[in-house]
Design an enzyme around this catalytic site. Structure first.
Site, PDB file in Angstrom:
ATOM      1  N   ASP A  23       0.823  -1.222   0.000  1.00 43.70           N
ATOM      2  CA  ASP A  23       0.000   0.000   0.000  1.00 43.70           C
ATOM      3  C   ASP A  23       0.849   1.260   0.000  1.00 43.70           C
ATOM      4  O   ASP A  23       0.439   2.300   0.473  1.00 43.70           O
ATOM      5  CB  ASP A  23      -0.931  -0.005   1.216  1.00 43.70           C
ATOM      6  CG  ASP A  23      -0.159  -0.004   2.525  1.00 43.70           C
ATOM      7  OD1 ASP A  23       1.033  -0.347   2.527  1.00 43.70           O
ATOM      8  OD2 ASP A  23      -0.766   0.370   3.556  1.00 43.70           O
ATOM      9  N   LYS A  66       5.126   1.509  15.744  1.00 43.31           N
ATOM     10  CA  LYS A  66       3.969   2.232  16.305  1.00 43.31           C
ATOM     11  C   LYS A  66       4.150   2.567  17.790  1.00 43.31           C
ATOM     12  O   LYS A  66       3.448   2.037  18.661  1.00 43.31           O
ATOM     13  CB  LYS A  66       2.688   1.424  16.100  1.00 43.31           C
ATOM     14  CG  LYS A  66       2.574   0.844  14.707  1.00 43.31           C
ATOM     15  CD  LYS A  66       1.298   1.147  13.994  1.00 43.31           C
ATOM     16  CE  LYS A  66       1.407   0.902  12.521  1.00 43.31           C
ATOM     17  NZ  LYS A  66       1.411  -0.474  12.044  1.00 43.31           N
ATOM     18  N   ASP A 109       1.852   6.249   2.416  1.00 41.06           N
ATOM     19  CA  ASP A 109       1.139   5.012   2.770  1.00 41.06           C
ATOM     20  C   ASP A 109      -0.352   5.284   2.530  1.00 41.06           C
ATOM     21  O   ASP A 109      -0.907   6.232   3.071  1.00 41.06           O
ATOM     22  CB  ASP A 109       1.415   4.710   4.256  1.00 41.06           C
ATOM     23  CG  ASP A 109       0.589   3.544   4.782  1.00 41.06           C
ATOM     24  OD1 ASP A 109       1.176   2.603   5.328  1.00 41.06           O
ATOM     25  OD2 ASP A 109      -0.645   3.583   4.669  1.00 41.06           O
TER      26      ASP A 109
HETATM   27  N1  GDD Z   1       0.337 -11.596   3.035  1.00 40.56           N
HETATM   28  C1  GDD Z   1       0.118 -10.848   4.120  1.00 40.56           C
HETATM   29  N2  GDD Z   1      -0.251 -11.455   5.285  1.00 40.56           N
HETATM   30  N3  GDD Z   1       0.237  -9.511   4.010  1.00 40.56           N
HETATM   31  C2  GDD Z   1      -0.007  -8.765   5.104  1.00 40.56           C
HETATM   32  C3  GDD Z   1      -0.384  -9.315   6.344  1.00 40.56           C
HETATM   33  C4  GDD Z   1      -0.505 -10.765   6.424  1.00 40.56           C
HETATM   34  O1  GDD Z   1      -0.833 -11.340   7.456  1.00 40.56           O
HETATM   35  N4  GDD Z   1      -0.545  -8.310   7.231  1.00 40.56           N
HETATM   36  C5  GDD Z   1      -0.279  -7.164   6.558  1.00 40.56           C
HETATM   37  N5  GDD Z   1       0.045  -7.423   5.267  1.00 40.56           N
HETATM   38  C6  GDD Z   1       0.418  -6.475   4.218  1.00 40.56           C
HETATM   39  C7  GDD Z   1      -0.638  -5.391   3.976  1.00 40.56           C
HETATM   40  O2  GDD Z   1      -1.518  -5.802   2.908  1.00 40.56           O
HETATM   41  C8  GDD Z   1       0.201  -4.201   3.559  1.00 40.56           C
HETATM   42  O3  GDD Z   1       0.472  -4.193   2.175  1.00 40.56           O
HETATM   43  C9  GDD Z   1       1.524  -4.434   4.285  1.00 40.56           C
HETATM   44  O4  GDD Z   1       1.551  -5.806   4.671  1.00 40.56           O
HETATM   45  C10 GDD Z   1       1.682  -3.527   5.502  1.00 40.56           C
HETATM   46  O5  GDD Z   1       0.539  -3.643   6.307  1.00 40.56           O
HETATM   47  P1  GDD Z   1      -0.252  -2.336   6.805  1.00 40.56           P
HETATM   48  O6  GDD Z   1      -1.438  -2.806   7.547  1.00 40.56           O
HETATM   49  O7  GDD Z   1      -0.441  -1.378   5.695  1.00 40.56           O
HETATM   50  O8  GDD Z   1       0.786  -1.787   7.867  1.00 40.56           O
HETATM   51  P2  GDD Z   1       1.017  -0.303   8.376  1.00 40.56           P
HETATM   52  O9  GDD Z   1       0.841   0.682   7.289  1.00 40.56           O
HETATM   53  O10 GDD Z   1       0.206  -0.110   9.606  1.00 40.56           O
HETATM   54  O11 GDD Z   1       2.575  -0.355   8.834  1.00 40.56           O
HETATM   55  C11 GDD Z   1       3.570  -0.902   7.987  1.00 40.56           C
HETATM   56  O12 GDD Z   1       3.904  -0.015   6.948  1.00 40.56           O
HETATM   57  C12 GDD Z   1       4.482   1.257   7.344  1.00 40.56           C
HETATM   58  C13 GDD Z   1       4.845   2.012   6.086  1.00 40.56           C
HETATM   59  O13 GDD Z   1       3.797   2.148   5.220  1.00 40.56           O
HETATM   60  C14 GDD Z   1       4.808  -1.205   8.839  1.00 40.56           C
HETATM   61  O14 GDD Z   1       5.717  -1.911   8.016  1.00 40.56           O
HETATM   62  C15 GDD Z   1       5.453   0.087   9.368  1.00 40.56           C
HETATM   63  O15 GDD Z   1       6.675  -0.209  10.030  1.00 40.56           O
HETATM   64  C16 GDD Z   1       5.735   1.030   8.212  1.00 40.56           C
HETATM   65  O16 GDD Z   1       6.246   2.282   8.706  1.00 40.56           O
HETATM   66 MG    MG Z   2       0.127   0.615   5.377  1.00 45.93          MG
END
Ligand code: GDD
Ligand code: MG
Length: 354
Positions: free
Chosen positions: A111, A162, A223
């Protein structure tokens, strides 16, 4: 040939109700899903094979992308029966890699909108003989992300996902959601249970003195996890503020698909996107908004900073601000939808009589 893993299995909870039927990475930003923008970027960087780690609504990806023939690279699907978390998903997808134990593997959150020089990140990983290289960006409010302080040489000191206390806000550098892993590091992630790469794998690598480097890139990064961010990302792509190989030569104040029927007296501006077969009536103003395919908006309405999903219908003289309308919803005429409104799929909001 360089291989990559794309993490696209999350539930996209913050983007409900848009993500009830469509996984977040498959929602159209400026006419193409985030996944398609990322695949185009990866291809430009010389990546020839991508494993998509899917879980939530996995079938949507395969039916759109197939095995990648039309997209210029090979696509493979690693479907998790139960979500394995980010680290578990990387490990699960790795069973499809063909590279050797010391080779680089690019990993991407699904994303993230960016023009990152992926090949440059791989080169830094190589130069530093790193186990993992993490792409970092700087943001004004790092709290919703993973904080990644580094020393003067770029070695990662800590990984604080986080943070919840003020003492943990030690830097404005955050994990931008793209990594280069040495293959054998991925193979060391436990394969039999959910694992968070951010909360478990990175801290464990640091504790065992592995070489984890952070590479700060100040280019475009966003993001797309919330409605406001999603609308901004789409508007930035349309206006050419966010780069995408898919939109070269098409950027400007708005992108309107050829099959859309926009009345000559309507105004579409501010980086808005209007999808295939959409209809926009006379005098309607669409500002900084994302209008998916088949949407109908009657005359005299004003839509600002909003997302209107496939085949939704908006009557005449409506005012819609910072709102998300899911697919096939019906908004009768003269309605005022204020900031933060969420309209569910097939929901019906009756016309207002004045
Ligand atoms: N296959 C799979 N399985 N993908 C997953 C799973 C899972 O269980 N959980 C999450 N994802 C994928 C989501 O679809 C997304 O593309 C990505 O992993 C990150 O998940 P988000 O839910 O978007 O996380 P976030 O935005 O809260 O935090 C993450 O991204 C940030 C930057 O955009 C973390 O990596 C943070 O450390 C980072 O700063
Ligand atoms: Mg994200």
């Amino acid at each position: 040939m360089l291989e990559a893993i794309l993490l696209v299995g999350g539930q996209g909870t913050r983007l409900r109700p848009l993500t009830i039927s469509t996984p977040k990475p498959m929602l159209p930003v400026a006419g193409y899903s985030c996944t398609e923008h990322q695949i185009a970027l990866a291809r430009e960087a010389g990546i020839g094979r991508i494993i998509l780690g899917t879980s939530y609504r996995a079938e949507v990806f395969e039916s759109y992308f197939g095995h990648g023939e039309e997209f210029g690279l090979e696509l493979i699907y690693a479907v998790e029966d139960e979500p394995l978390g980010t680290g578990g998903a990387i490990r699960h997808a790795a069973q499809h890699l063909t590279c050797g134990p010391d080779d680089p593997v690019v990993v991407f959150n699904g994303d993230v909108l960016t023009g990152l020089d992926i090949a440059g990140l791989v080169q830094k990983w190589r130069n530093e003989k790193a186990d993992v290289a993490i792409y970092l960006t700087r943001v004004a409010d790092p709290r919703p992300f993973g904080l990644v302080p580094t020393d003067a040489s770029g070695r990662v000191l800590e990984f604080l996902e986080k943070p919840t206390t003020p003492e943990e806000i030690v830097t404005d550098q955050i994990n931008a959601g793209c990594y280069v892993f040495k293959r054998l590091v991925i193979d060391s992630i436990p394969g039999d249970r959910p694992v968070s790469v951010e909360r478990e794998t990175f801290p464990a690598l640091l504790a065992s003195n592995k070489i984890v480097i952070g590479v700060v890139d100040d280019g475009y990064w966003l993001d797309l996890g919330t409605p406001l961010a999603f609308a901004k990302g789409s508007a930035d792509l349309v206006q050419g503020i966010a780069p995408s190989p898919l939109l070269v030569g098409r950027t400007g104040l708005a992108i309107i698909e050829k099959s859309a029927d926009v009345d000559p007296s309507a105004i579409v501006t501010g980086g808005s996107y209007v999808g295939h077969n959409a209809r926009i009536g006379p005098g309607t103003v669409i500002d900084r908004s994302v209008i998916f395919n088949e949407v109908q908006i009657a005359g005299g309405s004003r839509v600002t900073n909003s997302i209107i999903s496939t085949a939704a219908h908006v009557g005449s003289d409506c005012h819609i601000v910072d709102t998300v309308i899911a697919e096939r919803a019906f908004i009768g005429s003269n309605n005022e939808l204020v900031a933060g409104t969420l309209v569910f799929p097939d929901e019906r909001i009756e016309p207002v009589t004045i």
